[in-house]
Write a protein that holds these residues in place. Structure first.
Motif, PDB file in Angstrom:
ATOM      1  N   VAL A   1       0.879  -1.113   0.031  1.00 54.05           N
ATOM      2  CA  VAL A   1      -0.055   0.048   0.087  1.00 54.05           C
ATOM      3  C   VAL A   1       0.777   1.218  -0.030  1.00 54.05           C
ATOM      4  CG1 VAL A   1      -1.880   1.169   1.081  1.00 54.05           C
ATOM      5  CG2 VAL A   1      -1.783  -1.270   1.290  1.00 54.05           C
ATOM      6  N   LYS A   2       0.767   2.148  -0.946  1.00 54.56           N
ATOM      7  CA  LYS A   2       1.511   3.345  -1.195  1.00 54.56           C
ATOM      8  C   LYS A   2       0.492   4.614  -1.099  1.00 54.56           C
ATOM      9  CE  LYS A   2       4.673   1.128  -4.489  1.00 54.56           C
ATOM     10  NZ  LYS A   2       5.014   1.409  -5.749  1.00 54.56           N
ATOM     11  N   SER A   3       1.040   5.436  -0.185  1.00 52.82           N
ATOM     12  CA  SER A   3       0.200   6.676   0.007  1.00 52.82           C
ATOM     13  C   SER A   3       0.801   7.866  -0.765  1.00 52.82           C
ATOM     14  CB  SER A   3       0.156   7.133   1.316  1.00 52.82           C
ATOM     15  OG  SER A   3      -0.334   6.072   2.278  1.00 52.82           O
TER      16      SER A   3
ATOM     17  N   TRP B   1      -4.466  10.288  -3.141  1.00 53.90           N
ATOM     18  CA  TRP B   1      -5.064   8.896  -3.058  1.00 53.90           C
ATOM     19  C   TRP B   1      -4.049   7.889  -2.467  1.00 53.90           C
ATOM     20  CZ3 TRP B   1      -2.544  10.987  -7.622  1.00 53.90           C
ATOM     21  CH2 TRP B   1      -1.519  10.272  -8.096  1.00 53.90           C
ATOM     22  N   VAL B   2      -4.675   6.834  -2.290  1.00 55.30           N
ATOM     23  CA  VAL B   2      -3.867   5.607  -1.604  1.00 55.30           C
ATOM     24  C   VAL B   2      -4.019   4.588  -2.594  1.00 55.30           C
ATOM     25  CG1 VAL B   2      -3.796   4.104   0.334  1.00 55.30           C
ATOM     26  CG2 VAL B   2      -4.199   6.190   0.778  1.00 55.30           C
ATOM     27  N   GLU B   3      -2.996   3.660  -2.830  1.00 56.48           N
ATOM     28  CA  GLU B   3      -3.099   2.716  -3.744  1.00 56.48           C
ATOM     29  C   GLU B   3      -2.596   1.251  -3.248  1.00 56.48           C
ATOM     30  OE1 GLU B   3      -1.437   2.979  -8.562  1.00 56.48           O
ATOM     31  OE2 GLU B   3       0.412   2.395  -7.036  1.00 56.48           O
TER      32      GLU B   3
ATOM     33  N   ILE C   1      -5.351  -4.101  -8.455  1.00 52.65           N
ATOM     34  CA  ILE C   1      -4.889  -2.881  -7.648  1.00 52.65           C
ATOM     35  C   ILE C   1      -6.169  -2.213  -7.399  1.00 52.65           C
ATOM     36  CG2 ILE C   1      -4.092  -0.561  -8.364  1.00 52.65           C
ATOM     37  CD1 ILE C   1      -2.206  -1.806 -10.470  1.00 52.65           C
TER      38      ILE C   1
ATOM     39  N   ARG D   1      -7.530   1.722  -5.939  1.00 54.59           N
ATOM     40  CA  ARG D   1      -7.152   2.844  -5.596  1.00 54.59           C
ATOM     41  C   ARG D   1      -8.281   3.755  -4.739  1.00 54.59           C
ATOM     42  NH1 ARG D   1      -5.205   2.044 -10.804  1.00 54.59           N
ATOM     43  NH2 ARG D   1      -2.860   2.091 -10.875  1.00 54.59           N
ATOM     44  N   ASN D   2      -7.985   4.378  -3.524  1.00 53.36           N
ATOM     45  CA  ASN D   2      -9.041   5.183  -2.906  1.00 53.36           C
ATOM     46  C   ASN D   2      -8.393   6.688  -3.078  1.00 53.36           C
ATOM     47  OD1 ASN D   2      -9.009   3.116   0.185  1.00 53.36           O
ATOM     48  ND2 ASN D   2      -9.642   2.801  -2.040  1.00 53.36           N
ATOM     49  N   LEU D   3      -9.287   7.335  -3.758  1.00 54.27           N
ATOM     50  CA  LEU D   3      -8.962   8.790  -4.000  1.00 54.27           C
ATOM     51  C   LEU D   3     -10.161   9.913  -3.557  1.00 54.27           C
ATOM     52  CD1 LEU D   3      -8.727   7.087  -6.984  1.00 54.27           C
ATOM     53  CD2 LEU D   3      -8.111   9.060  -7.642  1.00 54.27           C
TER      54      LEU D   3
ATOM     55  N   TYR E   1     -13.300   4.863  -5.443  1.00 53.15           N
ATOM     56  CA  TYR E   1     -12.614   3.751  -5.281  1.00 53.15           C
ATOM     57  C   TYR E   1     -12.528   3.210  -6.666  1.00 53.15           C
ATOM     58  CZ  TYR E   1     -12.688   3.192  -0.080  1.00 53.15           C
ATOM     59  OH  TYR E   1     -12.465   3.222   1.251  1.00 53.15           O
TER      60      TYR E   1
END
Length: 162
Positions: A77-79, A84-86, A94, A96-98, A114
């Motif tokens: 998980v990358k911020s 967003w968070v991926e 994959i 993504r939360n934007l 999402y």
């Protein structure tokens, strides 16, 4: 194998929602969601952080049966603050939360989206099972966005997020 693409958006602060959530509050909520996913998404029953270093979290999540592409997923998980968070799963899926601004640029017009690129290696394209996966994924997307927003708002009210 079926790869299913889906995006779902909802307003973070619909009319009459109180308190009005700010970008820093939503961001803090997403950071908590990375480490305690089961508090935010009812499809997830457990989240174990394997490594948390330099703004990258490696975790293992367990989905309720039938609620994810597989029962377990290992994710990196990358911020990308504050937007967003991926979540990148070992199978190539994959999520993504934007957090996005609306036309007036105020907190009142914020949205959460999402985006899903879910891979189902054991499902054949064009089958009845694939149709079921698509229908279930749409329900999960809406539920995940709505529940995340509701959970962040509750945590702000309870003082867990400032």
């Amino acid at each position: 194998m079926v790869t299913f693409y889906l995006a779902y958006s909802a307003p973070i602060n619909p009319p009459n929602a109180t308190p009005v959530l700010t970008v820093p509050q939503v961001w803090q909520g997403l950071q908590r969601k990375i480490r305690f996913a089961q508090e935010f998404v009812s499809a997830i029953v457990n989240c174990e952080v394997l490594e948390d270093k330099d703004n990258v979290v490696t975790r293992k999540v367990e989905f309720k049966p039938g609620m994810g592409p597989a029962r377990f997923a290992r994710e990196v998980v990358k911020s990308f603050e504050p937007a967003w968070v991926e979540f990148i799963q070992d199978d190539g899926s994959i999520i993504r939360n934007l957090i996005s601004a609306g036309p007036d640029g105020t907190d009142q017009s914020l949205s959460m989206t999402y985006m899903f690129e879910w891979r189902y290696p054991n499902v054949e394209e064009g089958t009845e099972e694939a149709e079921k996966v698509v229908a279930q994924s749409k329900k999960i997307a809406k539920m995940a966005v709505d529940m995340t927003i509701d959970t962040i708002r509750r945590m702000v009210i309870e003082g867990q997020i400032h």
